[in-house]
Scaffold this active site. Structure first.
Site, short mmCIF file in Angstrom:
data_model
loop_
_atom_site.label_atom_id
_atom_site.label_comp_id
_atom_site.label_asym_id
_atom_site.label_seq_id
_atom_site.Cartn_x
_atom_site.Cartn_y
_atom_site.Cartn_z
N LYS A 1 -17.46 -38.77 26.21
CA LYS A 1 -18.91 -38.64 26.00
C LYS A 1 -19.66 -39.08 27.25
O LYS A 1 -19.29 -40.05 27.90
CB LYS A 1 -19.34 -39.53 24.82
CG LYS A 1 -20.83 -39.43 24.51
CD LYS A 1 -21.27 -40.47 23.49
CE LYS A 1 -22.07 -41.55 24.17
NZ LYS A 1 -22.72 -42.47 23.22
N GLU B 1 -24.33 -35.32 25.94
CA GLU B 1 -25.37 -35.94 25.10
C GLU B 1 -26.69 -36.13 25.85
O GLU B 1 -26.91 -37.18 26.47
CB GLU B 1 -24.88 -37.31 24.58
CG GLU B 1 -25.89 -37.95 23.63
CD GLU B 1 -25.49 -39.35 23.15
OE1 GLU B 1 -24.62 -39.99 23.77
OE2 GLU B 1 -26.08 -39.81 22.16
N LYS C 1 -24.13 -33.09 21.85
CA LYS C 1 -24.64 -34.16 20.98
C LYS C 1 -26.11 -34.34 21.31
O LYS C 1 -26.45 -34.74 22.43
CB LYS C 1 -23.85 -35.45 21.25
CG LYS C 1 -24.41 -36.67 20.52
CD LYS C 1 -23.37 -37.77 20.40
CE LYS C 1 -23.95 -39.04 19.83
NZ LYS C 1 -22.92 -40.01 19.44
P1 13P Z 1 -27.14 -43.73 17.59
O1 13P Z 1 -26.73 -42.89 16.44
O2 13P Z 1 -27.27 -45.19 17.26
O3 13P Z 1 -28.33 -43.17 18.32
O4 13P Z 1 -25.94 -43.71 18.62
C1 13P Z 1 -25.36 -42.53 18.98
C2 13P Z 1 -24.89 -42.59 20.36
O5 13P Z 1 -23.75 -42.26 20.61
C3 13P Z 1 -25.80 -43.01 21.43
O6 13P Z 1 -25.25 -42.74 22.69
#
Ligand code: 13P
Length: 334
Positions: free
Chosen positions: A136, A177, A219
């Site tokens: 990620k 993400e 994401k």
């Molecule tokens: P949250 O669901 O707490 O936003 O966290 C997801 C995440 O991976 C943040 O990088």
């Protein structure tokens, strides 16, 4: 790059009614959350907490993958089983956060750029040998006057493409993400506009870099009103606008899309996902990859009584279960 391995990992992560659990908070974020609840910010406390999350019985019914932080992927349970072996024995995919956090984009702006490409290939090789199958990388954007700027959006998008390329070369599925932060009083329409623009630029960079799109997972944030906005969009509105945005700005052949919870209340994160699954004909798998919205109750309970592991793990399981139901549109609020 072995496309079969990548697509197999993606399909396993996105099996119907399953989602991904993010427990990859970096030291700073994890310590801050602990300190708020008067939990000592120590390596052992972080290990103890993550052990509860990783060993929760039956969590594999709802969770297909865990995203870990570098410290966590190397840790063991108190009876000396590696966290990795515990997850693997449940058939859960191992994910790893590989970005190194954010820096100022330029001295005269409040925008952020994500760092961590240096040495990434070697780090990934090590994680892969340990058992990781996906990774990620997160970039963050605030909505404000003239921000995010096209320059910063493009710079982060270009880095996403480099990261994805390095991952796919090693048959590791990259989660990309880009998170529009919830802070601010922006409207749901503004969130739509910025997210759409950002996604366009990201996918154009990914395509220019020949990234294998079915072998990545996006994401993203949902299309919501800013936390301080006086008018808050309903779950139906969030669902309608999020699906429209994703259908129009994400390639149909992407491996899948998952959401972060981003500081929404637990209930809202679940209701919004559930509402999206009332809309027919989604072209891609769509599920959750929450951190806080699944951990919140368990963390609070652990802070109150760390010995009551049965209750803590039950709370985690319950949160995972309701989001699993929402991921197939079958959640009913009490
Ligand atoms: P949250 O669901 O707490 O936003 O966290 C997801 C995440 O991976 C943040 O990088």
């Amino acid at each position: 790059m072995n496309k079969d391995i990548l697509t197999k990992t993606v399909s396993h992560l996105l099996l119907p009614s399953k989602g991904i659990l993010a427990i990859d908070e970096n030291l700073n974020t994890c310590n801050k959350r602990f300190e708020k609840l008067d939990i000592p910010a120590t390596v052992e406390k972080r290990r103890e907490y993550r052990e509860l999350l990783i060993t929760a019985p039956e969590i594999e019914k709802y969770i297909s993958g865990y995203i870990l932080f570098d410290e966590t992927i190397r840790q063991n349970t108190k009876d000396n089983k590696s966290f990795i072996s515990v997850l693997q024995s449940k058939g859960i995919e191992i994910g790893i956060k590989v970005d190194k956090g954010v820096e100022e984009f330029s001295p005269d702006s409040s925008e952020k750029i994500t760092e961590g490409l240096d040495g990434l290939s070697d780090r990934l090789r090590e994680y892969k040998n340990m058992g990781a199958t996906f990774a990620k990388w997160r970039a963050i954007y605030n909505i404000g006057e003239n921000i995010p700027s096209p320059k910063c959006i493009k710079a982060n998008a270009n880095i996403f493409a480099q990261y994805a390329h390095i991952c796919q070369r090693q048959d590791i599925v990259p989660i990309i993400e880009p998170e529009i932060l919830i802070d601010g009083d922006y409207t749901v329409e503004k969130c739509y506009e910025i997210t759409a623009k950002n996604l366009d630029i990201i996918f154009s960079e990914l395509q220019n870099a020949d990234i294998f799109i079915p072998g990545i997972i996006l994401k993203t944030n949902m299309i919501i009103s800013g936390k301080e906005a006086t008018v808050q969009a309903s779950a139906e509105k969030v669902a309608e606008m999020t699906i429209k945005c994703l259908k129009e700005h994400v390639p149909n052949n992407i491996g899948g899309i998952v959401f972060l919870s981003g500081g929404q209340s637990d209930e809202k994160a679940t209701l919004n996902l559930n509402a999206m699954h009332q809309i027919a004909n989604l072209p891609w798998p769509l599920t959750f990859s929450y951190g806080r919205a699944i951990q919140n109750k368990a963390l609070r309970s652990w802070a109150q009584n760390s010995k009551d592991t049965v209750i803590i793990q039950k709370l985690l399981l319950e949160s995972a279960k309701i989001n699993s139901l929402a991921s197939v549109g079958k959640y009913q609020s009490k």
